[in-house]
Design a protein around this motif. Structure first.
Motif, mmCIF file in Angstrom:
data_model
loop_
_atom_site.group_PDB
_atom_site.id
_atom_site.type_symbol
_atom_site.label_atom_id
_atom_site.label_comp_id
_atom_site.label_asym_id
_atom_site.label_seq_id
_atom_site.Cartn_x
_atom_site.Cartn_y
_atom_site.Cartn_z
ATOM 1 N N THR A 125 8.327 0.694 13.323
ATOM 2 C CA THR A 125 7.707 -0.081 12.214
ATOM 3 C C THR A 125 6.810 -0.224 11.575
ATOM 4 O O THR A 125 5.759 -0.599 10.303
ATOM 5 C CB THR A 125 8.833 -0.770 11.700
ATOM 6 N N TRP A 126 5.720 -0.785 12.403
ATOM 7 C CA TRP A 126 4.472 -1.498 12.280
ATOM 8 C C TRP A 126 3.454 -0.609 12.435
ATOM 9 O O TRP A 126 2.385 -0.432 11.783
ATOM 10 C CB TRP A 126 4.071 -2.392 13.994
ATOM 11 N N GLY A 127 3.677 0.958 12.636
ATOM 12 C CA GLY A 127 2.980 2.155 12.512
ATOM 13 C C GLY A 127 2.970 2.098 10.966
ATOM 14 O O GLY A 127 2.281 2.552 10.290
ATOM 15 N N LYS A 128 3.974 2.401 10.670
ATOM 16 C CA LYS A 128 4.122 2.538 9.154
ATOM 17 C C LYS A 128 3.551 1.211 7.893
ATOM 18 O O LYS A 128 3.250 1.288 7.184
ATOM 19 C CB LYS A 128 5.689 3.346 8.578
ATOM 20 N N ARG A 129 3.838 -0.134 9.018
ATOM 21 C CA ARG A 129 3.185 -0.909 7.898
ATOM 22 C C ARG A 129 2.215 -1.175 8.117
ATOM 23 O O ARG A 129 0.879 -1.203 6.890
ATOM 24 C CB ARG A 129 3.861 -2.053 8.615
ATOM 25 N N ILE A 130 1.229 -0.675 8.985
ATOM 26 C CA ILE A 130 -0.325 -0.675 9.401
ATOM 27 C C ILE A 130 -0.828 0.690 8.668
ATOM 28 O O ILE A 130 -1.603 -0.005 7.533
ATOM 29 C CB ILE A 130 -0.397 -0.368 10.938
ATOM 30 N N SER A 131 -0.074 1.855 8.261
ATOM 31 C CA SER A 131 -0.619 2.390 7.642
ATOM 32 C C SER A 131 -0.781 2.391 6.281
ATOM 33 O O SER A 131 -1.843 2.947 6.120
ATOM 34 C CB SER A 131 0.150 3.619 7.911
ATOM 35 N N ALA A 132 0.104 1.387 5.915
ATOM 36 C CA ALA A 132 0.721 1.327 4.322
ATOM 37 C C ALA A 132 -0.975 0.125 3.756
ATOM 38 O O ALA A 132 -1.579 0.060 2.716
ATOM 39 C CB ALA A 132 1.492 0.882 3.769
ATOM 40 N N TRP A 133 -0.788 -0.372 4.896
ATOM 41 C CA TRP A 133 -1.938 -1.435 4.311
ATOM 42 C C TRP A 133 -3.645 -1.018 4.578
ATOM 43 O O TRP A 133 -4.487 -1.184 3.811
ATOM 44 C CB TRP A 133 -1.839 -2.283 6.227
ATOM 45 N N GLY A 134 -3.201 -0.332 5.895
ATOM 46 C CA GLY A 134 -4.687 1.257 5.509
ATOM 47 C C GLY A 134 -5.065 1.574 4.565
ATOM 48 O O GLY A 134 -6.011 1.512 4.327
ATOM 49 N N ARG A 135 -4.242 2.112 4.142
ATOM 50 C CA ARG A 135 -4.561 2.378 2.808
ATOM 51 C C ARG A 135 -4.919 1.324 1.483
ATOM 52 O O ARG A 135 -5.449 1.821 0.420
ATOM 53 C CB ARG A 135 -2.933 3.096 1.762
ATOM 54 N N GLN A 136 -4.031 0.439 1.570
ATOM 55 C CA GLN A 136 -4.342 -0.349 0.778
ATOM 56 C C GLN A 136 -5.744 -1.283 0.446
ATOM 57 O O GLN A 136 -6.214 -1.160 0.012
ATOM 58 C CB GLN A 136 -3.247 -1.563 0.682
ATOM 59 N N TYR A 137 -5.837 -1.000 2.075
ATOM 60 C CA TYR A 137 -7.628 -1.773 2.581
ATOM 61 C C TYR A 137 -8.937 -1.179 1.773
ATOM 62 O O TYR A 137 -9.864 -1.372 0.822
ATOM 63 C CB TYR A 137 -7.425 -2.044 4.139
ATOM 64 N N HIS A 138 -8.285 0.114 1.637
ATOM 65 C CA HIS A 138 -9.234 1.135 1.287
ATOM 66 C C HIS A 138 -9.100 1.215 0.056
ATOM 67 O O HIS A 138 -10.628 2.044 -0.719
ATOM 68 C CB HIS A 138 -9.469 2.467 1.763
ATOM 69 N N GLU A 139 -8.077 1.371 -0.634
ATOM 70 C CA GLU A 139 -7.783 1.150 -1.875
ATOM 71 C C GLU A 139 -8.568 0.027 -2.332
ATOM 72 O O GLU A 139 -8.838 -0.015 -4.133
ATOM 73 C CB GLU A 139 -6.738 2.042 -2.375
ATOM 74 N N THR A 140 -8.783 -1.386 -2.604
ATOM 75 C CA THR A 140 -9.692 -1.935 -2.834
ATOM 76 C C THR A 140 -10.556 -2.518 -2.153
ATOM 77 O O THR A 140 -11.042 -4.031 -2.946
ATOM 78 C CB THR A 140 -8.332 -3.356 -2.668
ATOM 79 N N ILE A 141 -11.488 -1.690 -1.667
ATOM 80 C CA ILE A 141 -11.892 -2.838 -0.808
ATOM 81 C C ILE A 141 -13.560 -3.016 -1.498
ATOM 82 O O ILE A 141 -14.454 -3.977 -1.436
ATOM 83 C CB ILE A 141 -12.856 -0.807 0.444
ATOM 84 N N ARG A 142 -13.360 -2.675 -2.604
ATOM 85 C CA ARG A 142 -14.019 -2.644 -3.625
ATOM 86 C C ARG A 142 -14.812 -4.233 -4.025
ATOM 87 O O ARG A 142 -15.467 -4.453 -4.424
ATOM 88 C CB ARG A 142 -14.631 -1.517 -4.562
ATOM 89 N N ASN A 143 -13.398 -5.115 -3.932
ATOM 90 C CA ASN A 143 -13.137 -5.743 -4.551
ATOM 91 C C ASN A 143 -13.508 -7.130 -2.810
ATOM 92 O O ASN A 143 -13.738 -8.334 -3.673
ATOM 93 C CB ASN A 143 -11.542 -6.387 -4.562
#
Length: 472
Positions: A8-26
């Motif tokens: 469960t946490w592996g999936k959650r952290i993977s989703a968090w990683g995607r969101q982090y990189h897609e919004t890192i410019r902010n």
């Protein structure tokens, strides 16, 4: 933690990683915190009872993330890049999950044999001759230490490890002022001593070591009883990209029987592009070469490629073989722990395999060529801007400049204020260096997700903040 929670946490952290990189410019590139903020957020004592991971992750986002400087930010133009591409992240995740200890062939046969093949892939990618064999070190500092230890042992006829340095003739190692400070540290750790690291004058726009001055220093040292042992050659030095004339320096080293080590930690990655190989012309004569795929090839720290013309010299310097580390009944195997200072080794070849197969050399070449082209365009823009002067010209994607408006005094203080103001602004991140004793500002493009618009915006920020400083 049971494995269902892990999933469960592996999936959650993977989703968090995607969101982090897609919004890192902010996010601001450099952490906008004060010293002590993180320390004060952490309890002074460890917990007696376990906590749910929801609470841990909530504190991670609240307390840890504000104190992170975002090395994967596309506007990270400081130091050198430390790229972590998605395929590399996935490979390191797999490595973490299976958690192998890769010190010997028998403890991880696949890791050992993949390392052999991946280093040969990298060798071919750089255009190095078949004579070189490679090993993955954690960083270029470790490779340089290994090279210095080998210089020491060869010069002392392999007596240093056994007898120590007390009573031995004083060794001499040669380099220019453009080498990384890891060279100084290697000299300390190897017991050679700072006084025996001889700095050779540089000349020319590349700020490279003068071969004639090197030869004169070697001859002079021998005349007074010193023992010249090796030379460390810079290709793309950290401060300004300083690059020695590799072939000419290797010729001097060979004439005098010195071991030669090329430190191309950053610039070596660009050698996958044939047109950039003039930067280290003559490198095939070097005994040892290091570059960091974790800087400009997207292979995630730590991953340093160390190539050797004669690995037996390195193994003779570093290998210790107690009974419990022997592999019986198998001949011709490689134990890479004998090629490096640490005994323990991670499965670092896996991320090289993932990245090379995901992007191919053509994809990586396109990235590097873009970074060089965009950086040169910014150099030209600043060179034409009133109040700015170029201090050192581009070496690949690195150049240095200074803000020097008419009537300005104390340019060191002015440029330090400019760097600080730029970094406090948060849109980009730069660092400073010194050239001939004077402070200058470094720029290098190399982050994997950087775009041409990001580099152009960096120019806008530099000019905007400099103009603000002039008005105040």
């Amino acid at each position: 933690m049971d494995w269902a929670v892990f999933e469960t946490w592996g999936k959650r952290i993977s989703a968090w990683g995607r969101q982090y990189h897609e919004t890192i410019r902010n996010r601001p590139v450099r952490a906008q915190v004060a010293p002590g903020d993180m320390l004060n957020a952490l309890p002074a004592s460890p917990p007696e009872q376990g906590e749910p991971l929801d609470a841990v992750f909530r504190d991670f986002e609240a307390d840890v993330m504000p104190g992170i400087t975002h090395w994967q930010h596309p506007c990270f133009f400081a130091y050198f890049p430390a790229n972590a591409t998605p395929p590399s992240m996935l490979a390191d995740y797999l490595t973490t999950v299976i958690a192998p200890q890769c010190m010997l062939w028998q403890t991880s046969p696949a890791a050992t044999e993949m390392e052999t093949r991946m280093l040969d892939w990298l060798r071919q990618s750089l255009g190095l001759p078949d004579a070189y064999e490679g090993v993955i070190q954690d960083c270029a500092s470790s490779a340089t230490l290994a090279a210095v230890l080998t210089m020491r042992e060869k010069a002392l006829n392999w007596a240093g490890n056994e007898q120590g340095l007390s009573g031995q003739v004083r060794l001499r190692i040669y380099c220019s002022d453009e080498v990384h400070t890891s060279v100084d540290r290697a000299i300390w750790v190897a017991g050679i001593g700072q006084e025996n690291l001889v700095r050779i004058p540089t000349k020319g726009s590349m700020r490279g070591m003068d071969p004639d001055a090197l030869e004169a220093a070697i001859v002079a040292d021998r005349a007074v009883g010193f023992l010249p042992a090796g030379v460390i050659i810079s290709v793309g030095g950290t401060g300004t990209g300083g690059t020695d004339p590799v072939g000419a320096i290797c010729d001097v080293a060979q004439r005098h029987g010195l071991f030669s080590h090329v430190d191309a930690a950053w610039a070596g990655a660009a050698m996958i592009c044939p047109e950039f190989r003039t930067l280290w012309q003559g490198v095939e004569a070097a005994d040892s070469i290091v570059f960091n795929p974790h800087k400009w090839l997207g292979m995630q720290f730590d991953c340093s490629a160390h190539f050797l013309k004669n690995p037996d010299d390195l193994v003779r310097t570093l290998a210790i073989r107690p009974e419990y580390l022997k592999t019986h009944g198998t001949d011709g195997i490689i134990n890479y722990s004998e090629w490096s200072v640490p005994l323990g080794r991670r499965f670092r070849a896996l991320k090289i395999w993932f990245v090379l197969r995901s992007y191919g050399l053509d994809g990586l070449r396109a990235m590097i060529r873009d970074h060089v082209r965009w950086s040169v365009a910014l150099h030209d823009r600043l060179a034409a801007a009133p109040g700015f002067e170029i201090i050192t010209p581009p070496v690949l994607s690195l150049f240095t400049f200074r803000f020097a408006p008419d009537g300005a005094t104390d340019l060191d203080a002015l440029n330090q204020r400019l760097v600080d103001a730029i970094n406090d602004d948060g849109r980009i991140y730069l660092t400073q260096t010194r050239v001939n004793g004077a402070l200058a500002i470094r720029f290098q493009a190399g982050q994997a997700s950087c775009t041409e618009a990001d580099v152009a915006m960096a120019g806008d920020v530099i000019l905007e903040i400099a103009a603000q400083m002039e008005r105040t």
